[in-house]
Design a protein around this motif. Structure first.
Motif, PDB file in Angstrom:
ATOM      1  N   GLN A  12       0.853  -1.347   0.170  1.00  0.00           N
ATOM      2  CA  GLN A  12      -0.013   0.076   0.004  1.00  0.00           C
ATOM      3  C   GLN A  12       1.018   1.227  -0.048  1.00  0.00           C
ATOM      4  OE1 GLN A  12      -3.293   0.042  -0.341  1.00  0.00           O
ATOM      5  NE2 GLN A  12      -3.030  -2.113  -0.558  1.00  0.00           N
ATOM      6  N   PRO A  13       0.211   2.114  -0.451  1.00  0.00           N
ATOM      7  CA  PRO A  13       1.153   3.530  -0.456  1.00  0.00           C
ATOM      8  C   PRO A  13       1.615   4.039   0.871  1.00  0.00           C
ATOM      9  CG  PRO A  13      -0.850   3.843  -1.927  1.00  0.00           C
ATOM     10  CD  PRO A  13      -1.001   2.544  -1.205  1.00  0.00           C
ATOM     11  N   GLY A  86       5.477  -1.472  -3.941  1.00  0.00           N
ATOM     12  CA  GLY A  86       4.012  -0.811  -4.285  1.00  0.00           C
ATOM     13  C   GLY A  86       4.054   0.102  -5.418  1.00  0.00           C
ATOM     14  N   ILE A  87       5.054   0.366  -6.024  1.00  0.00           N
ATOM     15  CA  ILE A  87       5.151   1.375  -6.914  1.00  0.00           C
ATOM     16  C   ILE A  87       4.747   0.916  -8.407  1.00  0.00           C
ATOM     17  CG2 ILE A  87       6.942   2.861  -8.304  1.00  0.00           C
ATOM     18  CD1 ILE A  87       8.616   2.769  -5.481  1.00  0.00           C
ATOM     19  N   VAL A  88       4.605  -0.444  -8.711  1.00  0.00           N
ATOM     20  CA  VAL A  88       4.218  -0.797 -10.106  1.00  0.00           C
ATOM     21  C   VAL A  88       3.139  -1.822  -9.665  1.00  0.00           C
ATOM     22  CG1 VAL A  88       4.958  -2.004 -11.957  1.00  0.00           C
ATOM     23  CG2 VAL A  88       6.295  -0.188 -11.089  1.00  0.00           C
ATOM     24  N   SER A  89       2.174  -1.994 -10.479  1.00  0.00           N
ATOM     25  CA  SER A  89       1.289  -3.411 -10.650  1.00  0.00           C
ATOM     26  C   SER A  89       1.269  -3.986 -11.733  1.00  0.00           C
ATOM     27  CB  SER A  89      -0.285  -2.779 -10.172  1.00  0.00           C
ATOM     28  OG  SER A  89      -0.438  -1.917 -11.303  1.00  0.00           O
ATOM     29  N   SER A  90       1.362  -5.400 -11.518  1.00  0.00           N
ATOM     30  CA  SER A  90       1.362  -6.200 -12.644  1.00  0.00           C
ATOM     31  C   SER A  90       0.242  -7.069 -12.836  1.00  0.00           C
ATOM     32  CB  SER A  90       2.714  -7.120 -12.425  1.00  0.00           C
ATOM     33  OG  SER A  90       3.694  -6.322 -12.310  1.00  0.00           O
ATOM     34  N   GLU A  91      -0.029  -7.268 -14.176  1.00  0.00           N
ATOM     35  CA  GLU A  91      -1.214  -8.247 -14.374  1.00  0.00           C
ATOM     36  C   GLU A  91      -0.878  -9.236 -15.745  1.00  0.00           C
ATOM     37  OE1 GLU A  91      -5.868  -7.902 -16.151  1.00  0.00           O
ATOM     38  OE2 GLU A  91      -4.814  -6.088 -15.350  1.00  0.00           O
ATOM     39  N   ARG A  92      -1.176 -10.415 -15.433  1.00  0.00           N
ATOM     40  CA  ARG A  92      -0.728 -11.595 -16.291  1.00  0.00           C
ATOM     41  C   ARG A  92      -2.091 -11.604 -17.184  1.00  0.00           C
ATOM     42  NH1 ARG A  92       2.484 -15.076 -18.027  1.00  0.00           N
ATOM     43  NH2 ARG A  92       3.748 -15.082 -16.218  1.00  0.00           N
ATOM     44  N   ARG A  93      -2.090 -11.528 -18.697  1.00  0.00           N
ATOM     45  CA  ARG A  93      -2.757 -11.513 -19.576  1.00  0.00           C
ATOM     46  C   ARG A  93      -2.651 -12.474 -20.508  1.00  0.00           C
ATOM     47  NH1 ARG A  93      -3.957  -5.710 -20.695  1.00  0.00           N
ATOM     48  NH2 ARG A  93      -3.596  -4.878 -18.742  1.00  0.00           N
ATOM     49  N   ARG A 103       0.389   5.253  -9.613  1.00  0.00           N
ATOM     50  CA  ARG A 103       0.425   6.929  -9.333  1.00  0.00           C
ATOM     51  C   ARG A 103       0.196   7.096  -7.976  1.00  0.00           C
ATOM     52  NH1 ARG A 103       0.837   9.999 -14.237  1.00  0.00           N
ATOM     53  NH2 ARG A 103       0.659   8.436 -16.107  1.00  0.00           N
ATOM     54  N   GLU A 104      -0.904   6.582  -7.224  1.00  0.00           N
ATOM     55  CA  GLU A 104      -1.060   7.050  -6.064  1.00  0.00           C
ATOM     56  C   GLU A 104       0.132   6.703  -4.924  1.00  0.00           C
ATOM     57  OE1 GLU A 104      -2.434   2.524  -6.119  1.00  0.00           O
ATOM     58  OE2 GLU A 104      -2.312   4.233  -7.707  1.00  0.00           O
ATOM     59  N   ALA A 105       0.539   5.510  -5.257  1.00  0.00           N
ATOM     60  CA  ALA A 105       1.964   5.314  -4.467  1.00  0.00           C
ATOM     61  C   ALA A 105       3.191   6.285  -4.516  1.00  0.00           C
ATOM     62  CB  ALA A 105       2.425   3.984  -4.679  1.00  0.00           C
ATOM     63  N   LEU A 106       3.216   6.827  -5.821  1.00  0.00           N
ATOM     64  CA  LEU A 106       4.261   7.978  -5.943  1.00  0.00           C
ATOM     65  C   LEU A 106       3.861   9.089  -5.355  1.00  0.00           C
ATOM     66  CD1 LEU A 106       5.598   6.935  -9.735  1.00  0.00           C
ATOM     67  CD2 LEU A 106       6.799   6.683  -7.273  1.00  0.00           C
ATOM     68  N   LYS A 107       2.756   9.281  -5.495  1.00  0.00           N
ATOM     69  CA  LYS A 107       2.084  10.847  -5.134  1.00  0.00           C
ATOM     70  C   LYS A 107       2.450  10.772  -3.531  1.00  0.00           C
ATOM     71  CE  LYS A 107      -1.433  14.100  -5.103  1.00  0.00           C
ATOM     72  NZ  LYS A 107      -3.075  14.372  -5.597  1.00  0.00           N
ATOM     73  N   CYS A 110       5.616  11.297  -2.615  1.00  0.00           N
ATOM     74  CA  CYS A 110       6.008  12.696  -2.526  1.00  0.00           C
ATOM     75  C   CYS A 110       5.489  13.687  -1.722  1.00  0.00           C
ATOM     76  CB  CYS A 110       5.617  13.168  -4.065  1.00  0.00           C
ATOM     77  SG  CYS A 110       6.553  12.663  -5.403  1.00  0.00           S
ATOM     78  N   VAL A 111       4.439  13.306  -1.118  1.00  0.00           N
ATOM     79  CA  VAL A 111       3.682  14.233  -0.265  1.00  0.00           C
ATOM     80  C   VAL A 111       4.470  13.955   1.157  1.00  0.00           C
ATOM     81  CG1 VAL A 111       1.463  14.391   1.104  1.00  0.00           C
ATOM     82  CG2 VAL A 111       1.566  14.489  -1.433  1.00  0.00           C
ATOM     83  N   VAL A 112       4.635  12.819   1.607  1.00  0.00           N
ATOM     84  CA  VAL A 112       5.378  12.546   2.682  1.00  0.00           C
ATOM     85  C   VAL A 112       6.666  13.213   2.770  1.00  0.00           C
ATOM     86  CG1 VAL A 112       6.518  10.749   3.905  1.00  0.00           C
ATOM     87  CG2 VAL A 112       4.130  10.321   3.203  1.00  0.00           C
ATOM     88  N   LEU A 113       7.421  13.304   1.582  1.00  0.00           N
ATOM     89  CA  LEU A 113       8.731  14.080   1.592  1.00  0.00           C
ATOM     90  C   LEU A 113       8.665  15.427   1.677  1.00  0.00           C
ATOM     91  CD1 LEU A 113      10.651  11.733  -1.194  1.00  0.00           C
ATOM     92  CD2 LEU A 113      10.781  12.140   1.413  1.00  0.00           C
TER      93      LEU A 113
END
Length: 119
Positions: A12-13, A86-93, A103-107, A110-113
């Protein structure tokens, strides 16, 4: 021999008070440091950049490896580290694995920093 870092759940972010709000405790510092460590690699930065720049926001492991001129196993290793953080999500197809930036994890990082970075 270097001291091993503990294994923590980073799926989780990160969520905590910004570091500018005052001294952070050991657990919060570890949460932030582990995520920064996960992206503190030139190949991983390039992977995130390629994912941000892709037309539909996702790419296959194979396409990312080809774009960077690295083996697919090397790309998969780096993508696994980004996924664990938690920075990238992956899905097998089918036969392919598609990756996208959370994006929410990177944001959140950034907000924590810097709480004023995303306003």
């Amino acid at each position: 021999m270097p001291k091993a870092l503990p294994v923590i759940d980073m799926s989780q972010p990160v969520c905590c008070e910004p570091v500018a709000a005052g001294p952070v405790d050991d657990d919060v510092a570890l949460q932030i440091a582990m995520r920064l460590k996960a992206i503190a690699d030139p190949v991983r930065i390039k992977l995130v950049s390629l994912l941000f720049g892709s037309a539909d926001g996702e790419e296959t492991s194979s396409a990312l490896a080809t774009a960077l001129g690295i083996s697919e196993s090397t790309a998969s290793h780096h993508l696994g580290q980004l996924r664990n953080a938690g920075i990238v999500s992956s899905e097998r197809r089918g036969m392919n694995v598609f990756h996208r930036v959370r994006r929410e994890a990177l944001k959140a990082l950034c907000v924590v920093l810097d709480p004023n970075c995303c306003t």
